[in-house]
Enzyme design. Structure first.
Site, PDB file in Angstrom:
ATOM      1  N   LEU A   1      11.014 -20.588  -4.474  1.00  0.00           N
ATOM      2  CA  LEU A   1       9.945 -19.711  -3.960  1.00  0.00           C
ATOM      3  C   LEU A   1       8.673 -19.874  -4.789  1.00  0.00           C
ATOM      4  O   LEU A   1       8.733 -19.905  -6.019  1.00  0.00           O
ATOM      5  CB  LEU A   1      10.430 -18.247  -4.055  1.00  0.00           C
ATOM      6  CG  LEU A   1       9.411 -17.170  -3.705  1.00  0.00           C
ATOM      7  CD1 LEU A   1       9.150 -17.139  -2.199  1.00  0.00           C
ATOM      8  CD2 LEU A   1       9.893 -15.795  -4.168  1.00  0.00           C
TER       9      LEU A   1
ATOM     10  N   HIS B   1       3.365   3.668  -8.886  1.00  0.00           N
ATOM     11  CA  HIS B   1       3.195   2.236  -9.171  1.00  0.00           C
ATOM     12  C   HIS B   1       4.475   1.664  -9.804  1.00  0.00           C
ATOM     13  O   HIS B   1       4.871   0.533  -9.501  1.00  0.00           O
ATOM     14  CB  HIS B   1       2.003   2.009 -10.099  1.00  0.00           C
ATOM     15  CG  HIS B   1       0.680   2.361  -9.464  1.00  0.00           C
ATOM     16  ND1 HIS B   1       0.318   1.942  -8.204  1.00  0.00           N
ATOM     17  CD2 HIS B   1      -0.376   3.104  -9.911  1.00  0.00           C
ATOM     18  CE1 HIS B   1      -0.894   2.398  -7.904  1.00  0.00           C
ATOM     19  NE2 HIS B   1      -1.337   3.118  -8.923  1.00  0.00           N
TER      20      HIS B   1
ATOM     21  N   ASP C   1       0.833  -1.204   0.000  1.00  0.00           N
ATOM     22  CA  ASP C   1       0.000   0.000   0.000  1.00  0.00           C
ATOM     23  C   ASP C   1       0.870   1.258   0.000  1.00  0.00           C
ATOM     24  O   ASP C   1       1.961   1.262   0.559  1.00  0.00           O
ATOM     25  CB  ASP C   1      -0.895  -0.028   1.252  1.00  0.00           C
ATOM     26  CG  ASP C   1      -2.043   0.951   1.148  1.00  0.00           C
ATOM     27  OD1 ASP C   1      -2.312   1.467   0.031  1.00  0.00           O
ATOM     28  OD2 ASP C   1      -2.680   1.215   2.183  1.00  0.00           O
TER      29      ASP C   1
HETATM   30  C1  FPP Z   1      -1.471   0.398  -3.477  1.00  0.00           C
HETATM   31  O1  FPP Z   1      -1.075   1.696  -3.675  1.00  0.00           O
HETATM   32  C2  FPP Z   1      -1.051  -0.481  -4.537  1.00  0.00           C
HETATM   33  C3  FPP Z   1      -1.857  -1.046  -5.463  1.00  0.00           C
HETATM   34  C4  FPP Z   1      -3.293  -0.812  -5.621  1.00  0.00           C
HETATM   35  C5  FPP Z   1      -1.356  -1.969  -6.421  1.00  0.00           C
HETATM   36  C6  FPP Z   1      -0.021  -2.549  -6.153  1.00  0.00           C
HETATM   37  C7  FPP Z   1       0.611  -2.637  -7.442  1.00  0.00           C
HETATM   38  C8  FPP Z   1       1.928  -2.592  -7.679  1.00  0.00           C
HETATM   39  C9  FPP Z   1       2.971  -2.562  -6.647  1.00  0.00           C
HETATM   40  C10 FPP Z   1       2.397  -2.583  -9.059  1.00  0.00           C
HETATM   41  C11 FPP Z   1       1.988  -3.764  -9.875  1.00  0.00           C
HETATM   42  C12 FPP Z   1       2.313  -5.060  -9.246  1.00  0.00           C
HETATM   43  C13 FPP Z   1       2.904  -6.093  -9.837  1.00  0.00           C
HETATM   44  C14 FPP Z   1       3.088  -7.366  -9.126  1.00  0.00           C
HETATM   45  C15 FPP Z   1       3.405  -6.022 -11.207  1.00  0.00           C
HETATM   46  P1  FPP Z   1      -2.217   2.780  -3.736  1.00  0.00           P
HETATM   47  O2  FPP Z   1      -2.394   3.169  -5.159  1.00  0.00           O
HETATM   48  O3  FPP Z   1      -3.442   2.280  -3.081  1.00  0.00           O
HETATM   49  O4  FPP Z   1      -1.572   3.925  -2.891  1.00  0.00           O
HETATM   50  P2  FPP Z   1      -2.365   5.036  -2.050  1.00  0.00           P
HETATM   51  O5  FPP Z   1      -3.158   4.303  -0.996  1.00  0.00           O
HETATM   52  O6  FPP Z   1      -1.264   5.850  -1.470  1.00  0.00           O
HETATM   53  O7  FPP Z   1      -3.224   5.788  -3.012  1.00  0.00           O
END
Ligand code: FPP
Length: 280
Positions: A144, A50, A33
């Site tokens: 893994l 991201h 997150d």
């Molecule tokens: C949360 O940050 C993250 C996500 C919704 C997606 C996680 C995705 C990635 C790390 C990239 C893609 C993953 C892979 C495995 C290729 P948020 O956008 O909710 O952050 P915020 O809460 O600060 O808005």
């Protein structure tokens, strides 16, 4: 690139020290997150957040594999994430596609088995195809197991399991009195993996957000204020060390754990104890 050969000596030493401290978690799950907030704080776009988040994914996957962790499950896209602005959903799907195309070879060479949990039928066809190829390519790897939770929600998986059990009852394959926790868990998509020992959540939020609800009944939770894009291997090591110094009691007392070690969690054991008290 072979991850063991490329690992620097200092990092190897840190990992050796960690291993000496106790029993490693077999299964680590992560709620990644804070990509958006990390970006906004730096005057960057959410997309850049991201993208940097993917760098953390790469480092955590590699470090987990080098350390000998057997299962790593990453919450990459929840069922609820479909409600985000369509442009952001599109970007996340593109990033995922790019990640799968770019990483498959390296994951395979490093003995990683790739799996997913979630409603994969709702993902774009191109991603479904890439995932299928990845499962096929890596299916015999025994290092893994990296599971990406995609279009996933814990409640969705539980409801899906209930529907399948109901069908089996209707077909006469299962009778209602045979439904135990053990049987139920075999209907979940996480069936082939152990329950998570440690769940890490970044960015300081203190909730499960519909992730592995059934599986996390006794999992240890570690929350850090760091945003996911800044969470790297040393943070993973901190979380593992913190986990290693906890006592997992599964409802028992500290004294019992000290004297008995292994814990019997299954419900037939619990039922026997309840019955013993009933007959008194
Ligand atoms: C949360 O940050 C993250 C996500 C919704 C997606 C996680 C995705 C990635 C790390 C990239 C893609 C993953 C892979 C495995 C290729 P948020 O956008 O909710 O952050 P915020 O809460 O600060 O808005």
């Amino acid at each position: 690139m072979n991850w063991i050969i490329e690992q620097d000596n200092e990092d190897k030493k840190i990992q050796e020290e960690i291993i000496k401290q106790g029993v490693l978690p077999k299964h680590i799950a992560v709620i990644m997150d804070g990509n958006g907030r990390w970006a906004i704080e730096r005057g960057l776009s959410r997309t850049e957040g991201h993208q940097e988040g993917i760098e953390s994914v790469r480092d955590i996957v590699k470090a987990s594999s080098q350390l000998g962790i057997k299962y790593l499950t990453l919450y990459a896209f929840s069922l609820e994430n479909w409600k985000r602005p369509i442009a952001e959903v599109g970007i996340l799907m593109k990033l995922l596609e790019h990640y799968l195309r770019q990483e498959l070879d390296e994951l395979h060479k490093n003995n990683v088995r790739l799996l997913t949990i979630g409603k994969s039928s709702s993902l774009p066809k191109v991603i479904q195809k890439l995932l299928h190829e990845s499962f096929e390519t890596t299916k015999d790897n025994d290092g893994l197991t990296l599971t990406l939770a995609l279009s996933y929600s814990g409640r969705w998986d539980i409801v899906r399991a209930v529907q399948m059990i109901a069908l089996d009852v209707r077909r006469g394959r299962v009778s209602p009195e045979d439904i135990t926790e053990e049987l139920f868990s075999t209907y979940l998509q996480t069936e082939k993996m152990p329950y998570p020992d440690l769940l890490i959540r970044t960015s300081g939020e203190m909730r499960l957000s519909n992730f592995l609800l059934w599986e996390m009944a006794y999992g240890e939770i570690y929350i850090t204020d760091k945003f996911w894009p800044e969470f790297r291997r040393n943070d993973l090591y901190d979380s593992i060390l913190n986990y290693m110094h906890r006592e997992r009691r599964y409802g028992r007392t500290s004294a019992q754990i000290a004297s008995q070690g292994e814990v019997n969690q299954n419900d037939s054991y619990i039922q026997r104890v309840i019955n013993a008290f009933k007959s008194k």
